[in-house]
Design an enzyme around this catalytic site. Structure first.
Site, PDB file in Angstrom:
ATOM      1  N   GLN A  93       0.825  -1.205   0.000  1.00  0.00           N
ATOM      2  CA  GLN A  93       0.000   0.000   0.000  1.00  0.00           C
ATOM      3  C   GLN A  93       0.856   1.252   0.000  1.00  0.00           C
ATOM      4  OE1 GLN A  93      -1.274   0.296   4.619  1.00  0.00           O
ATOM      5  NE2 GLN A  93      -1.776  -1.673   3.635  1.00  0.00           N
ATOM      6  N   HIS A  95       0.303   5.736   1.043  1.00  0.00           N
ATOM      7  CA  HIS A  95      -0.573   6.766   1.590  1.00  0.00           C
ATOM      8  C   HIS A  95      -0.226   8.124   0.979  1.00  0.00           C
ATOM      9  CE1 HIS A  95      -1.482   3.685   4.496  1.00  0.00           C
ATOM     10  NE2 HIS A  95      -0.255   3.707   4.973  1.00  0.00           N
ATOM     11  N   GLU A 114       3.934   7.637   8.764  1.00  0.00           N
ATOM     12  CA  GLU A 114       3.952   6.751   9.920  1.00  0.00           C
ATOM     13  C   GLU A 114       5.373   6.283  10.220  1.00  0.00           C
ATOM     14  OE1 GLU A 114       1.091   4.081   8.180  1.00  0.00           O
ATOM     15  OE2 GLU A 114       2.636   2.628   7.650  1.00  0.00           O
ATOM     16  N   HIS A 172       4.837   0.279   0.824  1.00  0.00           N
ATOM     17  CA  HIS A 172       5.284  -0.509   1.968  1.00  0.00           C
ATOM     18  C   HIS A 172       4.307  -1.633   2.281  1.00  0.00           C
ATOM     19  CE1 HIS A 172       2.548   2.527   3.665  1.00  0.00           C
ATOM     20  NE2 HIS A 172       2.249   1.617   4.574  1.00  0.00           N
ATOM     21  N   ARG A 192      -4.483   0.680  -1.621  1.00  0.00           N
ATOM     22  CA  ARG A 192      -3.957  -0.677  -1.746  1.00  0.00           C
ATOM     23  C   ARG A 192      -3.547  -0.924  -3.193  1.00  0.00           C
ATOM     24  NH1 ARG A 192      -8.086  -2.930   0.257  1.00  0.00           N
ATOM     25  NH2 ARG A 192      -7.394  -2.819   2.418  1.00  0.00           N
TER      26      ARG A 192
END
Length: 219
Positions: A93, A95, A114, A172, A192
């Site tokens: 996926q 982001h 993250e 990642h 995804r």
């Protein structure tokens, strides 16, 4: 006098197809995530018992978050902290960053950067951290559709004590046999790209059009 006191929060457990039994052994479903610091968590004791972290944040404001975070955050508590336990590969996926999230998902949305800290790792455990070279958007789209996307991924071995910063745009995935402490922006926007050829369902659809627009560097 400060109204701040330690806040003990009730975790929220999330069933995931790739999850295991470490986070909630009593659950009949595989639990992949425990949301341990999240604006929807309830405070379990003390003066704020029964209130959600979002409600406490609304009442305390800068006293809890500081003035900088309050100025930058318009939607509540700015961080989501999770424990992740993986029995299988998570989906591959990516982001968006804040600007991309606002453009693709609408105003008042934020992206997701993250970081992971590995608490436990089985021997040979791996994560995916970026692509293994230069690949065109057309090539990535074709390989995702053909189910061969794993051939363009960069596999990185990890062990207990490792920490990885995963910025928005970094392709990642977390591999099997890992217990991870994750800190992220409060955002659930995930595009995804590849799901290891699991049966595609409404809940685990691919998001190639948006995902391919936001791929960037991991470092």
């Amino acid at each position: 006098m400060s109204r701040i006191e330690p806040l003990r929060l009730q975790p929220i457990f999330q069933a995931r197809v790739w999850g295991g039994d470490r986070l909630d052994p009593d659950s009949p479903d595989p639990i992949g995530e425990a949301w341990v610091v999240y604006e929807g968590n309830q405070v379990v004791d003390g003066a704020w018992a029964g209130k959600t972290l979002l409600e406490v944040t609304g009442e305390l404001g800068a006293e809890l978050l500081g003035t900088t975070a309050v100025a930058q955050t318009s939607h509540g508590f700015p961080l989501l902290i999770k424990l992740l336990h993986s029995r299988e590969w998570l989906s591959v996926q990516v982001h968006p960053n804040d600007e991309q999230a606002a453009r693709l998902e609408g105003l008042n949305t934020v992206g997701k950067t993250e970081a992971w800290h590995v608490l436990e790792a089985d021997p040979g455990a791996q994560v995916i951290f970026g692509l293994n070279g230069e690949h065109s958007t057309a090539q990535l789209r074709r390989m995702a559709r053909e189910g061969t996307f794993e051939d363009v991924l960069r596999y990185v071995p990890v062990e207990r004590g490792d920490t990885l910063f995963t910025p928005a745009g970094c392709v990642h995935a977390i591999g099997p046999g890992l217990l991870i402490y994750e800190v992220q922006q409060t955002s659930d926007i995930t595009y995804r790209l590849f799901d290891w050829n699991r049966p595609e369902t409404a809940g685990r659809a691919l998001h190639l059009d948006k995902g391919l627009q936001v791929i960037g560097a991991c470092e």
